[in-house]
Design an enzyme around this catalytic site. Structure first.
Site, PDB file in Angstrom:
ATOM      1  N   LEU A  73       0.710  -1.218  -0.067  1.00 56.96           N
ATOM      2  CA  LEU A  73       0.105   0.037   0.102  1.00 56.96           C
ATOM      3  C   LEU A  73       0.664   1.284  -0.004  1.00 56.96           C
ATOM      4  O   LEU A  73       0.901   2.045  -0.899  1.00 56.96           O
ATOM      5  CB  LEU A  73      -1.062   0.057   1.254  1.00 56.96           C
ATOM      6  CG  LEU A  73      -1.919   1.260   1.510  1.00 56.96           C
ATOM      7  CD1 LEU A  73      -2.879   1.307   0.115  1.00 56.96           C
ATOM      8  CD2 LEU A  73      -2.675   1.199   2.683  1.00 56.96           C
ATOM      9  N   PRO A  75       6.733   5.634  -1.751  1.00 57.75           N
ATOM     10  CA  PRO A  75       7.571   6.943  -1.288  1.00 57.75           C
ATOM     11  C   PRO A  75       6.932   8.214  -1.013  1.00 57.75           C
ATOM     12  O   PRO A  75       7.258   8.874  -0.139  1.00 57.75           O
ATOM     13  CB  PRO A  75       8.470   7.040  -2.680  1.00 57.75           C
ATOM     14  CG  PRO A  75       8.708   5.835  -3.424  1.00 57.75           C
ATOM     15  CD  PRO A  75       6.869   5.280  -3.114  1.00 57.75           C
ATOM     16  N   ASP A  78      -8.119  -2.737   8.739  1.00 60.60           N
ATOM     17  CA  ASP A  78      -8.554  -2.994  10.192  1.00 60.60           C
ATOM     18  C   ASP A  78      -7.903  -4.294  10.612  1.00 60.60           C
ATOM     19  O   ASP A  78      -7.661  -4.359  11.974  1.00 60.60           O
ATOM     20  CB  ASP A  78     -10.225  -3.242  10.010  1.00 60.60           C
ATOM     21  CG  ASP A  78     -10.821  -3.596  11.387  1.00 60.60           C
ATOM     22  OD1 ASP A  78     -10.551  -2.921  12.117  1.00 60.60           O
ATOM     23  OD2 ASP A  78     -11.453  -4.717  11.476  1.00 60.60           O
ATOM     24  N   ARG A 115      18.843  -7.450  40.244  1.00 65.36           N
ATOM     25  CA  ARG A 115      19.749  -6.199  40.452  1.00 65.36           C
ATOM     26  C   ARG A 115      19.687  -6.057  41.927  1.00 65.36           C
ATOM     27  O   ARG A 115      18.704  -5.725  42.401  1.00 65.36           O
ATOM     28  CB  ARG A 115      19.536  -5.437  39.305  1.00 65.36           C
ATOM     29  CG  ARG A 115      20.171  -4.260  39.476  1.00 65.36           C
ATOM     30  CD  ARG A 115      21.455  -4.325  38.948  1.00 65.36           C
ATOM     31  NE  ARG A 115      22.328  -3.086  38.654  1.00 65.36           N
ATOM     32  CZ  ARG A 115      23.645  -3.233  37.897  1.00 65.36           C
ATOM     33  NH1 ARG A 115      24.000  -4.326  37.427  1.00 65.36           N
ATOM     34  NH2 ARG A 115      24.294  -2.268  37.962  1.00 65.36           N
ATOM     35  N   ILE A 138      14.821   0.942  33.761  1.00 71.62           N
ATOM     36  CA  ILE A 138      14.962   0.148  34.761  1.00 71.62           C
ATOM     37  C   ILE A 138      16.359  -0.676  34.725  1.00 71.62           C
ATOM     38  O   ILE A 138      17.068  -0.994  35.575  1.00 71.62           O
ATOM     39  CB  ILE A 138      13.584  -0.979  34.907  1.00 71.62           C
ATOM     40  CG1 ILE A 138      12.603  -0.134  35.485  1.00 71.62           C
ATOM     41  CG2 ILE A 138      14.182  -2.223  35.868  1.00 71.62           C
ATOM     42  CD1 ILE A 138      11.165  -0.902  35.129  1.00 71.62           C
ATOM     43  N   GLU A 183       0.400   0.780  10.181  1.00 71.21           N
ATOM     44  CA  GLU A 183      -1.018   0.735   9.848  1.00 71.21           C
ATOM     45  C   GLU A 183      -2.008   1.579  10.517  1.00 71.21           C
ATOM     46  O   GLU A 183      -2.904   1.657  11.068  1.00 71.21           O
ATOM     47  CB  GLU A 183      -1.519  -0.629  10.690  1.00 71.21           C
ATOM     48  CG  GLU A 183      -1.034  -1.880  10.406  1.00 71.21           C
ATOM     49  CD  GLU A 183      -0.655  -2.115   8.815  1.00 71.21           C
ATOM     50  OE1 GLU A 183      -1.648  -1.810   7.982  1.00 71.21           O
ATOM     51  OE2 GLU A 183       0.444  -3.058   8.344  1.00 71.21           O
ATOM     52  N   GLY A 184      -1.301   2.962   9.967  1.00 73.46           N
ATOM     53  CA  GLY A 184      -2.274   3.976  10.388  1.00 73.46           C
ATOM     54  C   GLY A 184      -1.329   5.010  11.466  1.00 73.46           C
ATOM     55  O   GLY A 184      -1.283   4.098  12.844  1.00 73.46           O
TER      56      GLY A 184
END
Length: 380
Positions: free
Chosen positions: A125, A128, A236, A264, A334, A360-361
């Site tokens: 889809l 450039p 979707d 840790r 962390i 995807e958007g």
């Protein structure tokens, strides 16, 4: 005597998906990231586990998996490797679109191979000059005789380096059509795209179509119908998988952070006893569970065939992707300097999470869409 590894068990639910991912993906995901590709051996294992298109009906070679379960499976794959999940995403989009809109002849030709993983699909889809704004598509298909002539360039094609079948969206006069284009069609040229920020093993490519001749059976769905129905449904489902993968990143960040904080020690105490670290972990837990519930609701609506699933998926993808970026950053924090090294996977999670906000958007498009829907619902 040559010993061969046993075939993986069929993935039928979250538990079996987690077992597959922990055995075949998690130990090697950093190597995939560094090499910039998912190896053929893993692609075969994915096929043996029935992971490529399990939602297809049995008559098409699938297992008839519901979409709630598919979301859980894609979450588990995303927990192990976002690049592999990305390959599943685009393959899912091609397979689902074929099943939903293809003719019996098209399904008979392509569905068994897609279900088995003998044919890998990719979604073309973006260009450039056209990303989230699909109105900018310039790739064009012109009717020639009883077939089509395809010309144009598609970019950022996930799995494009490896795919056997491209689902290509192109202009057909004043509308957009969807075309099934085999990789070996004369005039199809694949250029690898490497060294991306995240999902580095997803084998991105630029695909050029130069006077590609296609038969009438290449068109998927009636011309002029695609932009409003086929494209909407395909995107979707892609967003649904990306939302699931984002939750997988969240879960991976949580597991890595809890483990590291317990081991840790700072000032003779485990890092996990520090209130600021506990706050980060509690927020991580909460957002992971919230995102999972949003995805499950979107999947439930899909399985019920309700139109509200499209907005539910937008919301799930927006929430999960932004949360993944936020908490991947906290996971690196962390881990301290170790989080910036290649010896711990949280750096990969951080890079992959950022990609989720774009594909995807973009999240900006999502916010506009969600706000617009809210306004429409409240002013009826």
């Amino acid at each position: 005597m040559t010993l061969t590894a046993p075939a993986p068990a069929q993935v039928v639910d979250r538990r079996s998906a987690r077992a597959f991912v922990d055995t075949h993906v998690v130990p090697y995901a950093d190597d995939y990231d560094r090499s910039g590709r998912v190896p053929e051996d893993l692609l075969r294992q994915v096929a043996a586990a029935g992971l490529w298109a399990p939602f297809l009906p049995p008559e098409s070679g699938g297992a008839g998996m519901d979409l709630v379960t598919l979301g859980e499976v894609h979450e588990e794959v995303g927990r192990g490797c976002s690049s592999l999940r990305s390959l599943l995403t685009v393959h899912t989009m091609v397979s689902w679109t074929l099943q939903r809109w293809g003719t019996p002849e098209q399904r008979a030709r392509w569905a068994p191979g897609l279900a088995a993983g003998d044919v890998l699909g990719a979604f073309c889809l973006s260009e450039p000059g056209a990303g989230s704004d699909t109105s900018g598509i310039t790739t064009a298909a012109v009717e020639v005789g009883d077939g089509w002539m395809l010309n144009g360039v598609k970019k950022w094609t996930t799995g494009g380096q490896r795919a056997d079948l491209f689902l290509v969206f192109a202009r057909t006069g004043g509308s957009i059509g969807a075309f099934l284009v085999p990789r070996d069609a004369p005039g199809v040229h694949v250029t690898p795209i490497d060294d991306m920020l995240g999902t580095r093993a997803s084998m991105l490519a630029e695909i050029t179509f130069s006077d590609v001749e296609l038969g009438p059976d290449a068109l998927l769905g009636p011309s002029g119908f695609t932009a409003g129905m086929v494209l909407t449904g395909t995107l979707d489902l892609g967003r649904y998988s990306v939302a699931a993968g984002s939750i997988g990143i969240l879960q991976a960040c949580l597991e890595a952070s809890v483990s590291y904080a317990a081991q840790r020690r700072v000032g003779g105490r485990p890092l996990s006893e520090l209130p600021l670290i506990q706050a980060k972990l509690s927020d991580m837990v909460t957002d992971t569970r919230a995102a999972r519930l949003l995805l499950a609701e979107a999947g439930r609506l899909k399985d019920a065939g309700e139109s509200g699933t499209i907005m539910a998926t937008w919301i799930a993808k927006y929430f999960a992707s932004t949360a993944a970026v936020r908490h991947a950053a906290e996971a690196v924090q962390i881990h301290g300097a170790n989080g910036c090294s290649p010896d711990y996977p949280v750096g990969r999670f951080y890079r992959d999470a950022k990609v989720m906000e774009i594909i995807e958007g973009s999240n900006e498009i999502q916010r506009i869409t969600i706000a617009g829907q809210a306004e429409r619902e409240m002013t009826r």
